[in-house]
Design a protein around this motif. Structure first.
Motif, PDB file in Angstrom:
ATOM      1  N   GLY A  18       0.811  -1.214   0.000  1.00  0.00           N
ATOM      2  CA  GLY A  18       0.000   0.000   0.000  1.00  0.00           C
ATOM      3  C   GLY A  18       0.843   1.261   0.000  1.00  0.00           C
ATOM      4  O   GLY A  18       1.964   1.267   0.513  1.00  0.00           O
ATOM      5  N   ALA A  41      -3.964   4.140  -1.116  1.00  0.00           N
ATOM      6  CA  ALA A  41      -4.880   4.379   0.009  1.00  0.00           C
ATOM      7  C   ALA A  41      -5.183   5.865   0.110  1.00  0.00           C
ATOM      8  O   ALA A  41      -4.421   6.697  -0.375  1.00  0.00           O
ATOM      9  CB  ALA A  41      -4.257   3.882   1.309  1.00  0.00           C
ATOM     10  N   MET A  44      -5.422  -1.399   6.532  1.00  0.00           N
ATOM     11  CA  MET A  44      -5.235  -2.362   5.447  1.00  0.00           C
ATOM     12  C   MET A  44      -4.076  -3.289   5.766  1.00  0.00           C
ATOM     13  O   MET A  44      -4.131  -4.489   5.510  1.00  0.00           O
ATOM     14  CB  MET A  44      -4.956  -1.628   4.122  1.00  0.00           C
ATOM     15  CG  MET A  44      -6.200  -1.020   3.481  1.00  0.00           C
ATOM     16  SD  MET A  44      -5.795   0.260   2.245  1.00  0.00           S
ATOM     17  CE  MET A  44      -5.000  -0.707   0.969  1.00  0.00           C
ATOM     18  N   GLN A  83      -4.951  -6.855   4.190  1.00  0.00           N
ATOM     19  CA  GLN A  83      -5.292  -6.547   2.796  1.00  0.00           C
ATOM     20  C   GLN A  83      -4.038  -6.242   1.996  1.00  0.00           C
ATOM     21  O   GLN A  83      -4.026  -6.398   0.783  1.00  0.00           O
ATOM     22  CB  GLN A  83      -6.253  -5.371   2.741  1.00  0.00           C
ATOM     23  CG  GLN A  83      -7.637  -5.756   3.215  1.00  0.00           C
ATOM     24  CD  GLN A  83      -8.643  -4.707   2.819  1.00  0.00           C
ATOM     25  OE1 GLN A  83      -8.474  -3.534   3.099  1.00  0.00           O
ATOM     26  NE2 GLN A  83      -9.678  -5.142   2.144  1.00  0.00           N
ATOM     27  N   GLU A  86     -12.619  -4.573   4.651  1.00  0.00           N
ATOM     28  CA  GLU A  86     -12.719  -5.064   3.283  1.00  0.00           C
ATOM     29  C   GLU A  86     -13.854  -4.376   2.523  1.00  0.00           C
ATOM     30  O   GLU A  86     -13.721  -4.048   1.354  1.00  0.00           O
ATOM     31  CB  GLU A  86     -12.959  -6.561   3.309  1.00  0.00           C
ATOM     32  CG  GLU A  86     -12.304  -7.290   2.166  1.00  0.00           C
ATOM     33  CD  GLU A  86     -12.107  -8.742   2.537  1.00  0.00           C
ATOM     34  OE1 GLU A  86     -12.874  -9.550   2.037  1.00  0.00           O
ATOM     35  OE2 GLU A  86     -11.216  -9.034   3.365  1.00  0.00           O
TER      36      GLU A  86
END
Lengths: 392, 229
Positions: free
Chosen positions: A9, A40, A49, A54, B131
């Protein structure tokens, strides 16, 4: 040969360059990595995240992983810093109104003297000065705090610091919500370009070698994925070396300007990369040495003393026990993992993982693991030296 | 006690991308809802009105809440402190989220401590929210059981909205491509004196030969023609 995908990210900032360049110029591929770069919108979003998996790696404000370790903000997540992605790269700017007051007071906008700029600023404004920073735990706010404390007098009492997202900084200044800002590029230059602000100082005028963004991963991931983390460290080191070459700057600015990255004109992005900064909407230019540094002077090495300086500053501002902060900070910057990853690559590694911060005037040779290493100027504006062994 | 669903679309937040007053006209309908005296108060930070309504609808189906929408990010911290909500919901894509981080830290004696929900709720729920693209801030001590329906509803709506956003982007792109292809076809028809089907066949063949998409070849032709004319 298999390529490992790694989700990483970043925020749309000029100093996201190492991650973007690593992928675009093939430095990631050299390490058999494919970076899946995710943009982001805010630091807290990027932190979450990373915390929730993620992404497995992220560009981060150097103080943010330390804040998490001190229990400030976030959700109890723990991060490890694998390397420093960039040193310096921030600017302090003021509103057109304040700039006019500074000019009528005879200030020359020299863009290099933090004491002169600070005195002129508080002489120009009789009331409170509202300063925007991107995030509560950022080098922007640490540099500002250090500067205001060092200026002495009532500087600290006359300022109120508030969080303003970088893309909204120019707008906040125009609408009169803030009088000044400390922000990362290209957002300062963009405020100048839009005629909303005038730049007063580069961050380097406060601390000439300030760790700005770091490569952060979840601390569990750092332990489990040592080999993969090592490949990431090396890819980013090579990207930083490429970025440090003057001939790379034009292309780097072009790559960063792409829609999926910064989505801003390359000309504005290039200013920070070359250090040739336009400080007023009228076009006054200033050249800043090492405005942002990606490689030279072992810029990528995560010094534990850098982590300790930041942690102590944060402890003071947030009323935490400095001793506890100092201890917790130590393990966050993983100089051990960085060394392990870079050994055998020909990169120069320092012999120690702690150094005096603020004690290098010119360039200085220090002991390295195999050969001596050249450090860049490292000075605080007030001439103080931070000794990690005598800090408590 | 009447539940309240207030909004500031036409009040303080005057600098908004949308100009008219649909929000106000809809107010009586949503304002009739009866809330429990201790209904949770929720602030939704959302500048897009359509989306704000979707979220508010979703929350209303999930229970009786006091809901307030903030559309204008300026002075966000002040607005939230003034309203003193139990929960703040914000899009993860909203850069103003970092402003809330500041609030989460400012817990002086006068202020109610605010934390990001991940501190207090089940792990699965938190990552589902991240998410789906929603972040929640809650006051300290709020029971997870009271928070769950709020988050479930918000997550569902954010997911729905994400799908709609993707679909919209795709539709837009397809439309734009069709326009460019039509223009390229027209140019070929005129230059060569051929029919529409033939012109399209030529475009398609060029695309296949160059291993490109028809839209890309059409765009190249339109750009080149623009430069030459």
């Amino acid at each position: 040969m298999t390529t490992t995908p790694v989700a990483a990210g970043f925020l749309p900032l000029t100093d996201a360059a190492p991650l973007i360049v690593a992928q675009e110029m093939g430095f990631a591929a050299e390490e058999r990595l494919a970076l899946d770069l995710r943009k982001a919108a805010s630091w807290s979003a990027l932190r979450d995240m990373l915390a929730f998996g993620q992404v497995d790696a992220a560009q981060m404000l150097a103080p943010l992983p330390l804040a998490a370790a001190l229990g400030l903000g976030g959700a109890g997540s723990r991060f490890a810093v694998l390397s420093v992605l960039s040193v310096n790269g921030t600017v302090i700017g003021v509103s057109r109104r304040l700039a006019a007051a500074l000019a009528s007071g005879g200030y020359d906008f020299a863009f290099d003297d933090a004491v002169a700029a600070g005195r002129a600023l508080f002489a120009a404004e009789a009331g409170m000065i509202r300063i925007g920073v991107p995030f509560p735990f950022s080098m922007h706010s640490e540099l500002l705090n250090y500067w205001l404390q060092g200026l002495g007098g009532d500087a600290v009492q006359r300022v109120s610091i508030r969080t303003v997202p970088p893309p909204l900084m120019a707008q906040a200044m125009r609408s009169g919500e803030i009088d000044a800002f400390c922000v990362g590029e290209p957002w300062g230059s963009l405020a100048v370009e839009r005629g909303d602000g005038v730049l007063l100082l580069p961050g380097t005028a406060i601390w000439s070698f300030a760790p700005e963004k770091v490569l952060a991963v979840r601390s569990g991931w750092a332990e489990r994925e040592r080999a993969l983390g090592g490949r990431l460290i090396r890819a980013l080191w090579r990207a930083g070396r490429w970025l440090a070459e003057p001939s790379s700057r034009g292309l780097a600015a072009e790559i960063l300007s792409a829609r999926r990255y910064l989505d801003l004109p390359a000309e504005i992005i290039e200013r920070a990369l070359t250090g040739r900064i336009t400080v007023t909407p009228q076009g006054l230019q200033r050249q800043v040495s090492r405005f942002v540094e990606f490689h030279d002077g072992a810029a990528g090495f995560p010094w534990r003393s850098q982590a300790q300086w930041i942690a102590l500053q944060m402890a003071r501002c947030n009323g935490l026990d400095p001793r506890v902060a100092f201890e917790r900070a130590e393990g966050v910057f993983r100089s051990d993992l960085y060394r392990a990853a870079m050994r055998g690559t020909g990169a120069q590694l320092p012999a120690a993982s702690l150094k005096l911060e603020g004690a290098v005037d010119g360039e200085m040779a220090v002991a390295g693991e195999s050969q001596s290493l050249r450090l860049l100027p490292n000075r605080f504006f007030d001439g103080r030296v931070f000794d990690p062994l005598a800090a408590l | 006690m009447l539940g309240r669903i207030a909004q500031n679309f036409s009040g303080e937040g005057a600098r908004l991308p949308f100009g008219h007053d649909v929000a106000l006209q809809l107010l009586p309908a949503v304002g009739m809802l009866c809330g429990m005296p201790d209904a949770l108060s929720i602030i939704v930070v959302e500048a897009d009105r359509e989306r704000a309504f979707m979220i508010v609808d979703g929350l209303r189906e999930a229970g009786d809440f006091d809901i307030y929408v903030i559309a204008d990010p300026s002075g966000l911290a002040r607005q939230i402190q003034l309203r003193d909500p139990d929960v703040v919901l914000i899009d993860i894509e909203n850069p103003s989220r970092d402003v809330l981080e500041e609030l989460a830290l400012a817990s002086g004696p006068q202020e109610r401590p605010v934390a990001m929900f991940v501190d207090r709720s089940a792990e699965g729920l938190s990552s589902a929210a991240v998410e789906a693209g929603v972040s929640a801030y809650v006051v300290d001590g709020l029971q997870p059981a009271r928070l769950k329906p709020v988050l479930d509803a918000a997550i569902a709506r954010f997911r729905l909205f994400q799908r709609m956003r993707t679909e919209l982007a795709e539709t837009k792109r397809a439309l734009e491509e069709r326009k460019v292809i039509d223009r390229a076809k027209g140019m070929i028809m005129k230059a060569r004196g051929i029919g529409e089907d033939e012109a399209y066949a030529l475009l398609r063949k060029a695309a296949m030969d160059q291993n490109k998409r028809v839209a890309e070849v059409a765009q190249a032709l339109v750009t080149a023609a623009g430069l030459l004319s």
